[in-house]
Design an enzyme around this catalytic site. Structure first.
Site, PDB file in Angstrom:
ATOM      1  N   LYS A 267       0.946  -1.342  -0.083  1.00 37.87           N
ATOM      2  CA  LYS A 267       0.140  -0.051  -0.051  1.00 37.87           C
ATOM      3  C   LYS A 267       0.880   1.302   0.043  1.00 37.87           C
ATOM      4  O   LYS A 267       1.793   1.236   0.940  1.00 37.87           O
ATOM      5  CB  LYS A 267      -0.938  -0.058   1.393  1.00 37.87           C
ATOM      6  CG  LYS A 267      -1.591   1.305   1.645  1.00 37.87           C
ATOM      7  CD  LYS A 267      -2.387   0.957   2.828  1.00 37.87           C
ATOM      8  CE  LYS A 267      -3.154   2.474   3.074  1.00 37.87           C
ATOM      9  NZ  LYS A 267      -3.990   2.503   4.254  1.00 37.87           N
ATOM     10  N   ASP A 272      -2.532   9.932   3.914  1.00 40.35           N
ATOM     11  CA  ASP A 272      -4.158   9.522   4.061  1.00 40.35           C
ATOM     12  C   ASP A 272      -4.867  10.767   4.837  1.00 40.35           C
ATOM     13  O   ASP A 272      -4.563  10.383   6.143  1.00 40.35           O
ATOM     14  CB  ASP A 272      -4.077   8.211   4.782  1.00 40.35           C
ATOM     15  CG  ASP A 272      -5.397   7.917   4.682  1.00 40.35           C
ATOM     16  OD1 ASP A 272      -6.439   8.639   4.201  1.00 40.35           O
ATOM     17  OD2 ASP A 272      -5.660   6.596   5.460  1.00 40.35           O
ATOM     18  N   LYS A 279     -10.339  12.627   8.562  1.00 41.60           N
ATOM     19  CA  LYS A 279      -9.749  12.059   9.807  1.00 41.60           C
ATOM     20  C   LYS A 279      -9.618  13.175  10.824  1.00 41.60           C
ATOM     21  O   LYS A 279      -9.708  14.352  10.282  1.00 41.60           O
ATOM     22  CB  LYS A 279      -8.330  11.446   9.663  1.00 41.60           C
ATOM     23  CG  LYS A 279      -8.219  10.354   9.047  1.00 41.60           C
ATOM     24  CD  LYS A 279      -6.749   9.859   8.800  1.00 41.60           C
ATOM     25  CE  LYS A 279      -6.498   8.380   8.315  1.00 41.60           C
ATOM     26  NZ  LYS A 279      -7.366   7.221   8.961  1.00 41.60           N
ATOM     27  N   ASP A 290       1.648   6.244   5.583  1.00 43.83           N
ATOM     28  CA  ASP A 290       0.560   5.476   5.077  1.00 43.83           C
ATOM     29  C   ASP A 290       1.123   4.707   3.693  1.00 43.83           C
ATOM     30  O   ASP A 290       0.560   3.880   3.090  1.00 43.83           O
ATOM     31  CB  ASP A 290      -0.674   5.875   4.856  1.00 43.83           C
ATOM     32  CG  ASP A 290      -1.665   5.154   5.284  1.00 43.83           C
ATOM     33  OD1 ASP A 290      -1.616   4.010   5.704  1.00 43.83           O
ATOM     34  OD2 ASP A 290      -3.040   5.458   4.520  1.00 43.83           O
ATOM     35  N   ASP A 349     -12.279   6.830   3.867  1.00 46.27           N
ATOM     36  CA  ASP A 349     -10.911   6.513   4.499  1.00 46.27           C
ATOM     37  C   ASP A 349     -10.710   4.846   4.580  1.00 46.27           C
ATOM     38  O   ASP A 349      -9.320   4.694   5.117  1.00 46.27           O
ATOM     39  CB  ASP A 349     -11.310   6.969   6.256  1.00 46.27           C
ATOM     40  CG  ASP A 349      -9.999   7.128   6.859  1.00 46.27           C
ATOM     41  OD1 ASP A 349      -9.051   7.121   6.249  1.00 46.27           O
ATOM     42  OD2 ASP A 349     -10.106   7.282   8.129  1.00 46.27           O
ATOM     43  N   GLU A 351      -9.275   3.517   2.168  1.00 48.51           N
ATOM     44  CA  GLU A 351      -8.745   3.595   0.937  1.00 48.51           C
ATOM     45  C   GLU A 351      -7.779   2.496   0.699  1.00 48.51           C
ATOM     46  O   GLU A 351      -7.539   2.163  -0.642  1.00 48.51           O
ATOM     47  CB  GLU A 351      -8.401   4.979   0.672  1.00 48.51           C
ATOM     48  CG  GLU A 351      -6.769   5.259   1.345  1.00 48.51           C
ATOM     49  CD  GLU A 351      -6.554   5.056   2.655  1.00 48.51           C
ATOM     50  OE1 GLU A 351      -7.586   5.014   3.283  1.00 48.51           O
ATOM     51  OE2 GLU A 351      -5.371   4.946   3.061  1.00 48.51           O
ATOM     52  N   ARG A 353      -7.476  -0.518   0.890  1.00 46.95           N
ATOM     53  CA  ARG A 353      -8.089  -1.814   0.253  1.00 46.95           C
ATOM     54  C   ARG A 353      -8.689  -1.468  -1.006  1.00 46.95           C
ATOM     55  O   ARG A 353      -8.584  -2.452  -1.778  1.00 46.95           O
ATOM     56  CB  ARG A 353      -9.162  -2.434   1.305  1.00 46.95           C
ATOM     57  CG  ARG A 353     -10.595  -1.389   1.446  1.00 46.95           C
ATOM     58  CD  ARG A 353     -11.308  -1.679   2.812  1.00 46.95           C
ATOM     59  NE  ARG A 353     -10.572  -1.481   3.828  1.00 46.95           N
ATOM     60  CZ  ARG A 353     -11.212  -1.796   5.147  1.00 46.95           C
ATOM     61  NH1 ARG A 353     -12.384  -2.283   5.350  1.00 46.95           N
ATOM     62  NH2 ARG A 353     -10.521  -1.405   6.223  1.00 46.95           N
TER      63      ARG A 353
HETATM   64  N1  BES Z   1      -4.339   4.259   7.091  1.00 54.57           N
HETATM   65  C1  BES Z   1      -5.289   3.971   7.967  1.00 54.57           C
HETATM   66  C2  BES Z   1      -4.952   3.202   8.991  1.00 54.57           C
HETATM   67  C3  BES Z   1      -4.056   3.621  10.265  1.00 54.57           C
HETATM   68  C4  BES Z   1      -4.280   3.960  11.222  1.00 54.57           C
HETATM   69  C5  BES Z   1      -2.853   3.353   9.905  1.00 54.57           C
HETATM   70  C6  BES Z   1      -3.752   4.496  12.114  1.00 54.57           C
HETATM   71  C7  BES Z   1      -1.607   3.862  10.784  1.00 54.57           C
HETATM   72  C8  BES Z   1      -2.311   4.063  11.954  1.00 54.57           C
HETATM   73  C9  BES Z   1      -6.361   3.479   6.971  1.00 54.57           C
HETATM   74  O1  BES Z   1      -6.523   4.110   5.628  1.00 54.57           O
HETATM   75  C10 BES Z   1      -7.572   3.539   7.830  1.00 54.57           C
HETATM   76  O2  BES Z   1      -8.017   5.133   7.599  1.00 54.57           O
HETATM   77  N2  BES Z   1      -8.395   2.774   7.920  1.00 54.57           N
HETATM   78  C11 BES Z   1      -9.617   2.917   8.620  1.00 54.57           C
HETATM   79  C12 BES Z   1     -10.714   1.911   8.055  1.00 54.57           C
HETATM   80  C13 BES Z   1     -12.079   2.249   8.546  1.00 54.57           C
HETATM   81  C14 BES Z   1     -12.483   3.495   7.927  1.00 54.57           C
HETATM   82  C15 BES Z   1     -12.874   1.000   7.980  1.00 54.57           C
HETATM   83  C16 BES Z   1      -9.657   2.632  10.319  1.00 54.57           C
HETATM   84  O3  BES Z   1      -8.561   1.905  10.605  1.00 54.57           O
HETATM   85  O4  BES Z   1     -10.169   3.481  10.720  1.00 54.57           O
HETATM   86 ZN    ZN Z   2      -4.532   4.582   4.804  1.00 52.48          ZN
HETATM   87 MN    MN Z   3      -7.715   5.555   5.649  1.00 56.41          MN
END
Ligand code: BES
Ligand code: ZN
Ligand code: MN
Length: 500
Positions: A267, A272, A279, A290, A349, A351, A353
């Protein structure tokens, strides 16, 4: 920091400091420590008797030699309890020594191969772990700091060995350790880079540098190429950004012939924001990292080329920003991936996947027989495992076991999460073939369940490294900031597959 190997004796080398060691509970040191102790008229034995040196793990004692040895300083490193001493301990010891001895006046170090003597560890792996530890522990990210900041650096560490028969193996093993640590440190540099200094285009340019240096084939798909291939899922993430997306392919063909034994897919979200599902401000700066998955894959491919195992490996890095904006994807939008599968975007968010879906389709099209993806995919993996281990999810137990072994060899802890079919319900959509987010818990598994249909029945492991990619403090081989997790595990996997 250079890591060298020399055929000599610690009592004869003139480095700024020579490092010997002591296990906890030993009152009369033997081996190299004993030889140094004798040259110092029993100073180490006296310090042990006084209770100043106890051999505890992490203990570092500097003794000034005042002309009794060619080196002005002897360092006694505590190894802890003998039965708890393993290759992970050697790696962490090297890292701790690199940090503890970074002082004005110390530029050159000489060290014995800790653990390879009375420690009972295999000589080659011990030398490799020590080199890895020194280089990983020495790492700092100073690129954007004032030039008059503390720049004290250790110039060289020399592993000294008095037995000529062992020098050749130590030299080869140490070089391997340096190579692995350099790869992890490259990934760290990229992950630590702020997003204004590392756009998707910059990341693709770094991949091109790695390709050139290591003789890898490189291809970079542009937005128009992705449109032609029907990569609507990846493109839906890139839409909101002023930066063009890049889809990088690095190919290493160690056995020649068609197809790939292994695809490494990382990824590459260079920042992000969350997109329209934006966020909160707190800690958002961490989202510059990210793209750790992509950085790890790019760095791993370079190292794999240098180690030259007899396997074909393709590295794939979908790179884009995830930004809000007038052109950004919106919750409720439906997009179509390269394999025709339609996705309802519930949360912009989620994104990672979305970009991985098309990258995984491409890995299959390129003829990958096994696929590993690595991603900072979910905050939920931190809830499950903290910053101690990363999550593994798989459709193939045998393949996952190989990755587990490769990670353990690197000193990285992993933990499998279940992929029971009951979770398939979580990603069902009323309007499309699937949705990109659910709200029923098991967030890390849901991420993997979303990805699973894009690999079909190709053996696959998903590594969710979101809990370990950025660290709040130095700890053993792990550095504050970008940690370098997953890089050496993937290299070890490719090497192991080349031996099978
Ligand atoms: N990049 C984030 C995940 C992340 C969070 C990485 C904290 C490192 C530290 C990812 O893109 C994300 O935002 N995931 C969401 C998914 C949800 C919206 C289903 C999450 O984990 O909240
Ligand atoms: Zn992310
Ligand atoms: Mn995200």
């Amino acid at each position: 920091m250079k890591f060298l190997v020399e055929h000599t004796d610690v009592t004869r080398t003139a480095a700024d400091a020579v490092i010997v060691n002591l296990f906890e509970g030993v009152t009369v040191p033997g081996g190299a420590t004993g030889a140094v102790d004798a040259a110092l008229d029993g100073a180490i034995t006296k310090l042990i008797a006084q209770g100043d040196i106890r051999g505890k793990s992490g203990e570092v004692t500097i003794i000034h030699t005042f002309g009794k040895l060619p080196s002005p300083r002897v360092v006694v490193a505590g190894l802890g309890k003998r039965d708890a001493f393993d290759l992970d301990a050697v790696r962490n010891l090297g890292a701790n020594l690199a940090r503890a001895l970074r002082k004005p006046g110390i530029s050159t170090l000489a060290t014995i191969a800790h653990g390879a003597g009375i420690g009972g560890l295999a000589a080659g792996p011990a030398a490799q772990a020590l080199a890895e530890g020194f280089l990983l522990g020495n790492y700092r990210f100073l690129k954007h700091k004032a030039k008059d900041d503390d720049r004290t650096e250790i110039a060289s560490v020399t592993l000294v060995e008095s037995d000529a028969a062992k020098v050749g193996q130590f030299t080869a093993s140490a070089a391997r350790g340096v190579l692995l640590a350099d790869a992890a440190n490259l990934a760290r540099d990229l992950a630590n880079a702020p997003s204004n200094h590392l756009t998707p285009s910059d990341l693709a340019a770094c991949a091109a540098d790695v390709a050139k240096e290591n003789g890898l084939e490189i291809e970079v798909l542009e937005r128009a190429d992705m449109e032609r291939k029907g990569m609507g899922s990846l493109l839906s993430v890139a839409k909101g950004s002023a930066q063009p997306p890049k889809l990088v392919r690095l190919s290493y063909r160690g056995r020649g012939g068609e197809g790939y034994d292994l695809a490494l897919v990382g990824k590459g979200i260079t920042f992000d924001t969350g997109g329209i599902s934006i966020k909160p401000a707190a800690n958002m700066e961490a989202m510059k990292a990210d793209m750790t998955g992509a950085a790890s894959v790019i760095a791993a491919l370079g190292a794999i080329a240098k180690l030259a195992p007899k396997v074909n490996v393709v590295g794939i890095a979908p790179c884009t920003e995830n930004m809000p904006g007038g052109n950004a994807s919106k919750p409720g939008d439906v997009v179509s991936a390269m394999n025709g599968r339609t996705i309802e975007i519930i949360n912009t968010d989620a994104e990672g996947r979305l970009v991985l879906a098309d990258a995984l389709c491409w890995a299959k099209e390129l003829g990958a027989a096994n696929i590993v993806d690595v991603a900072t995919l979910t905050g939920a993996v931190t809830t499950a495992l903290g910053d101690v281990a990363y999550g593994l999810m798989t459709n193939n137990d045998a393949f996952c076991s190989k990755l587990e072994a490769a990670a353990a060899e690197a000193g990285e802890k992993t933990w499998r999460l279940p992929m029971w079919k009951e979770y398939d319900e979580y990603i069902k959509s009323d309007v499309a073939d699937c949705k990109n987010s659910a709200s029923r818990g098991a967030g890390t598994i849901v991420g993997a369940k979303f990805l699973e249909p894009f690999v079909g029945d190709t053996p696959w492991v998903h590594m969710d490294i979101a809990g370990v990619d950025m660290m709040s403090a130095d700890k053993g081989w792990v550095s504050k900031g970008a940690s370098g997790y997953s890089v050496r595990a993937m290299i070890n996997l490719a090497v192991a597959m080349g031996q099978a």
